[in-house]
Design an enzyme around this catalytic site. Structure first.
Site, PDB file in Angstrom:
ATOM      1  N   HIS A  57      -5.829 -27.826  10.412  1.00  0.00           N
ATOM      2  CA  HIS A  57      -5.049 -26.586  10.531  1.00  0.00           C
ATOM      3  C   HIS A  57      -5.124 -26.086  11.980  1.00  0.00           C
ATOM      4  O   HIS A  57      -6.192 -26.170  12.610  1.00  0.00           O
ATOM      5  CB  HIS A  57      -5.649 -25.536   9.590  1.00  0.00           C
ATOM      6  CG  HIS A  57      -4.688 -24.462   9.176  1.00  0.00           C
ATOM      7  ND1 HIS A  57      -4.113 -23.592  10.067  1.00  0.00           N
ATOM      8  CD2 HIS A  57      -4.201 -24.136   7.950  1.00  0.00           C
ATOM      9  CE1 HIS A  57      -3.337 -22.748   9.394  1.00  0.00           C
ATOM     10  NE2 HIS A  57      -3.350 -23.053   8.135  1.00  0.00           N
ATOM     11  N   GLY A  82      -7.922 -29.351   7.180  1.00  0.00           N
ATOM     12  CA  GLY A  82      -6.742 -29.397   6.312  1.00  0.00           C
ATOM     13  C   GLY A  82      -6.020 -30.731   6.384  1.00  0.00           C
ATOM     14  O   GLY A  82      -5.304 -31.116   5.456  1.00  0.00           O
ATOM     15  N   TYR A 116     -12.422 -21.932   1.596  1.00  0.00           N
ATOM     16  CA  TYR A 116     -11.403 -22.912   1.220  1.00  0.00           C
ATOM     17  C   TYR A 116     -10.688 -22.440  -0.038  1.00  0.00           C
ATOM     18  O   TYR A 116     -11.240 -21.708  -0.856  1.00  0.00           O
ATOM     19  CB  TYR A 116     -12.029 -24.302   1.023  1.00  0.00           C
ATOM     20  CG  TYR A 116     -11.060 -25.386   1.421  1.00  0.00           C
ATOM     21  CD1 TYR A 116     -10.691 -25.508   2.765  1.00  0.00           C
ATOM     22  CD2 TYR A 116     -10.454 -26.206   0.498  1.00  0.00           C
ATOM     23  CE1 TYR A 116      -9.758 -26.458   3.154  1.00  0.00           C
ATOM     24  CE2 TYR A 116      -9.518 -27.157   0.877  1.00  0.00           C
ATOM     25  CZ  TYR A 116      -9.180 -27.277   2.207  1.00  0.00           C
ATOM     26  OH  TYR A 116      -8.240 -28.193   2.596  1.00  0.00           O
TER      27      TYR A 116
HETATM   28  C1  LCV Z   1      -5.887 -25.556  17.394  1.00  0.00           C
HETATM   29  C2  LCV Z   1      -6.738 -27.364  18.525  1.00  0.00           C
HETATM   30  C3  LCV Z   1      -7.253 -27.907  17.330  1.00  0.00           C
HETATM   31  C4  LCV Z   1      -7.025 -27.178  16.129  1.00  0.00           C
HETATM   32  N1  LCV Z   1      -6.350 -26.009  16.205  1.00  0.00           N
HETATM   33  O1  LCV Z   1      -9.920 -32.651  22.305  1.00  0.00           O
HETATM   34  O2  LCV Z   1     -10.680 -27.161   6.692  1.00  0.00           O
HETATM   35  S1  LCV Z   1     -10.735 -25.818   7.199  1.00  0.00           S
HETATM   36  O3  LCV Z   1     -10.967 -24.834   6.169  1.00  0.00           O
HETATM   37  O4  LCV Z   1     -11.697 -25.711   8.309  1.00  0.00           O
HETATM   38  C5  LCV Z   1      -9.171 -25.479   7.897  1.00  0.00           C
HETATM   39  C6  LCV Z   1      -9.025 -24.002   8.172  1.00  0.00           C
HETATM   40  C7  LCV Z   1      -8.919 -26.314   9.099  1.00  0.00           C
HETATM   41  O5  LCV Z   1      -8.285 -27.338   9.031  1.00  0.00           O
HETATM   42  O6  LCV Z   1      -9.475 -25.854  10.261  1.00  0.00           O
HETATM   43  C8  LCV Z   1      -9.356 -26.736  11.427  1.00  0.00           C
HETATM   44  C9  LCV Z   1     -10.527 -27.703  11.354  1.00  0.00           C
HETATM   45  N2  LCV Z   1     -10.497 -28.619  12.550  1.00  0.00           N
HETATM   46  C10 LCV Z   1     -11.520 -28.719  13.383  1.00  0.00           C
HETATM   47  O7  LCV Z   1     -12.572 -28.110  13.240  1.00  0.00           O
HETATM   48  C11 LCV Z   1     -11.317 -29.692  14.562  1.00  0.00           C
HETATM   49  C12 LCV Z   1     -11.152 -28.856  15.841  1.00  0.00           C
HETATM   50  N3  LCV Z   1     -10.945 -29.746  16.989  1.00  0.00           N
HETATM   51  C13 LCV Z   1     -11.980 -30.471  17.508  1.00  0.00           C
HETATM   52  O8  LCV Z   1     -13.134 -30.438  17.045  1.00  0.00           O
HETATM   53  C14 LCV Z   1     -11.616 -31.329  18.697  1.00  0.00           C
HETATM   54  O9  LCV Z   1     -10.367 -30.881  19.203  1.00  0.00           O
HETATM   55  C15 LCV Z   1     -11.478 -32.813  18.285  1.00  0.00           C
HETATM   56  C16 LCV Z   1     -12.882 -33.386  17.928  1.00  0.00           C
HETATM   57  C17 LCV Z   1     -10.518 -32.964  17.097  1.00  0.00           C
HETATM   58  C18 LCV Z   1     -10.886 -33.592  19.495  1.00  0.00           C
HETATM   59  O10 LCV Z   1     -11.699 -33.326  20.623  1.00  0.00           O
HETATM   60  P1  LCV Z   1     -11.115 -33.682  22.060  1.00  0.00           P
HETATM   61  O11 LCV Z   1     -12.221 -33.408  23.027  1.00  0.00           O
HETATM   62  O12 LCV Z   1     -10.479 -35.026  22.033  1.00  0.00           O
HETATM   63  P2  LCV Z   1     -10.049 -31.080  22.636  1.00  0.00           P
HETATM   64  O13 LCV Z   1     -11.052 -30.424  21.776  1.00  0.00           O
HETATM   65  O14 LCV Z   1     -10.169 -30.907  24.124  1.00  0.00           O
HETATM   66  O15 LCV Z   1      -8.610 -30.562  22.149  1.00  0.00           O
HETATM   67  C19 LCV Z   1      -7.455 -30.694  22.949  1.00  0.00           C
HETATM   68  C20 LCV Z   1      -6.688 -29.398  22.802  1.00  0.00           C
HETATM   69  O16 LCV Z   1      -6.257 -29.264  21.432  1.00  0.00           O
HETATM   70  C21 LCV Z   1      -6.752 -28.034  20.912  1.00  0.00           C
HETATM   71  C22 LCV Z   1      -7.990 -27.714  21.716  1.00  0.00           C
HETATM   72  O17 LCV Z   1      -8.277 -26.328  21.644  1.00  0.00           O
HETATM   73  C23 LCV Z   1      -7.563 -28.180  23.094  1.00  0.00           C
HETATM   74  O18 LCV Z   1      -6.716 -27.181  23.617  1.00  0.00           O
HETATM   75  P3  LCV Z   1      -7.000 -26.627  25.108  1.00  0.00           P
HETATM   76  O19 LCV Z   1      -6.797 -27.806  26.014  1.00  0.00           O
HETATM   77  O20 LCV Z   1      -5.994 -25.537  25.264  1.00  0.00           O
HETATM   78  O21 LCV Z   1      -8.439 -26.126  25.110  1.00  0.00           O
HETATM   79  N4  LCV Z   1      -7.086 -28.218  19.501  1.00  0.00           N
HETATM   80  C24 LCV Z   1      -7.763 -29.229  18.962  1.00  0.00           C
HETATM   81  N5  LCV Z   1      -7.898 -29.070  17.639  1.00  0.00           N
HETATM   82  N6  LCV Z   1      -7.450 -27.615  14.932  1.00  0.00           N
HETATM   83  N7  LCV Z   1      -6.062 -26.205  18.568  1.00  0.00           N
END
Ligand code: LCV
Length: 264
Positions: A69, A113, A143
């Site tokens: 999400h 999600g 959730y």
């Molecule tokens: C907005 C993002 C996101 C993102 N949203 O790249 O299941 S529930 O209940 O939790 C539900 C509510 C849900 O689905 O929640 C979301 C759960 N997802 C996560 O917790 C994963 C969040 N993302 C990460 O942990 C990392 O982005 C991963 C491990 C997926 C990839 O890491 P990596 O180092 O390759 P970055 O983190 O640098 O991400 C690149 C850009 O995408 C944005 C993130 O904020 C960053 O933006 P900026 O460059 O502006 O900082 N991004 C990533 N995931 N779910 N934005």
């Protein structure tokens, strides 16, 4: 496909097989409202083109299939973050009601999600780079009950509890053992394998296939619970999404720091 949708996905049809490719790599294919609307629309378009089988995939070599999400779009401050009308929930329903098999072809990591979206697909084919994490406890998110039912329709309760309570990614081999994926295929073979699987199903009787899929959806999704029980669960979820912990979880992600949860 609209110019708006093209920011998030590519889609195509060949031999009655429709393919949706998630192309928002810069945001790790976060399931934004725009991407969800694009996927739901593509599935509707497939039905006007006699598509019998759909495949949802990321771009070749993607390290992140989808980061779940779009956290920036989660409402904070008294609104249910995973309400029935949420575009992600609408898309999950569109997948579960699509009148033919939907295959999730997974390489890279699947988060939150997006895990629910993968489990809403009918079959999952993954390569060894795949991993699957469900993450509400990382953010303090309550959730939704329908989402939990999606997991209960596929996985053992002790596995579901470990996945939800640790939020730890399950690697591809573990995912195969736990039943998250149907097939674990070498990266170099996953396209051919998934295409062959899709073609074999597309050649079968589509009416029978569509009705059997809907029968299985009704039998697994439409579990009756007492109105009072549902309202009690909603009240408990409201306590969570109204909590300081939920606000802290969202803020911590935005500020790129570890959250400090207090249980309030
Ligand atoms: C907005 C993002 C996101 C993102 N949203 O790249 O299941 S529930 O209940 O939790 C539900 C509510 C849900 O689905 O929640 C979301 C759960 N997802 C996560 O917790 C994963 C969040 N993302 C990460 O942990 C990392 O982005 C991963 C491990 C997926 C990839 O890491 P990596 O180092 O390759 P970055 O983190 O640098 O991400 C690149 C850009 O995408 C944005 C993130 O904020 C960053 O933006 P900026 O460059 O502006 O900082 N991004 C990533 N995931 N779910 N934005």
């Amino acid at each position: 496909m609209s110019a708006e949708a093209q920011q998030f996905i590519a889609s195509g049809v060949a031999d009655a097989i429709g393919t949706i490719t998630l192309t928002s790599a810069a945001r790790r294919n976060a399931l934004s409202h725009g991407m969800m609307d694009a996927i739901s629309t593509a599935l509707l378009d497939f039905q006007t083109q006699d598509v019998r089988v759909a495949i949802i995939q990321a771009e070749p070599g993607a390290k992140v299939w989808s980061s779940g999400h779009d956290i920036g779009e989660l409402p904070v401050g008294g609104l249910d973050p995973l309400r029935y009308a949420d575009p992600l929930e609408h898309t999950l329903r569109a997948i579960r009601r699509f009148p033919g098999p939907v295959i999730a072809k997974v390489s890279g990591s699947v988060w939150g999600g997006a895990f629910d979206l993968v489990l809403s697909c009918d079959l999952v084919v993954a390569d060894p780079s795949a991993s699957f994490a469900i993450t509400p406890v990382n953010l303090g998110v309550p959730y939704n009950t329908t989402g939990l039912l999606h997991f209960m329709g596929r996985l053992r309760l002790n596995v579901i509890k470990e996945l939800f309570f640790t939020a730890a990614p399950a690697g591809a081999a573990q995912a195969l053992e736990w039943g998250i994926i149907n097939w674990l295929v070498p990266a170099g073979e996953i396209d051919a394998f998934t295409g062959d699987l899709a073609r074999r199903m597309a050649a079968k009787a589509p009416l029978a296939m569509a009705v059997i899929k809907e029968q299985l959806r009704v039998l697994s999704d439409e579990v009756p619970i007492a109105a009072q029980t549902f309202e009690r669960l909603q009240d408990m979820r409201r306590m969570v999404y109204d909590s300081a912990d939920f606000r802290e979880g969202i803020a911590a992600f935005r500020e790129k720091r570890a959250p400090q949860f207090t249980g309030r």
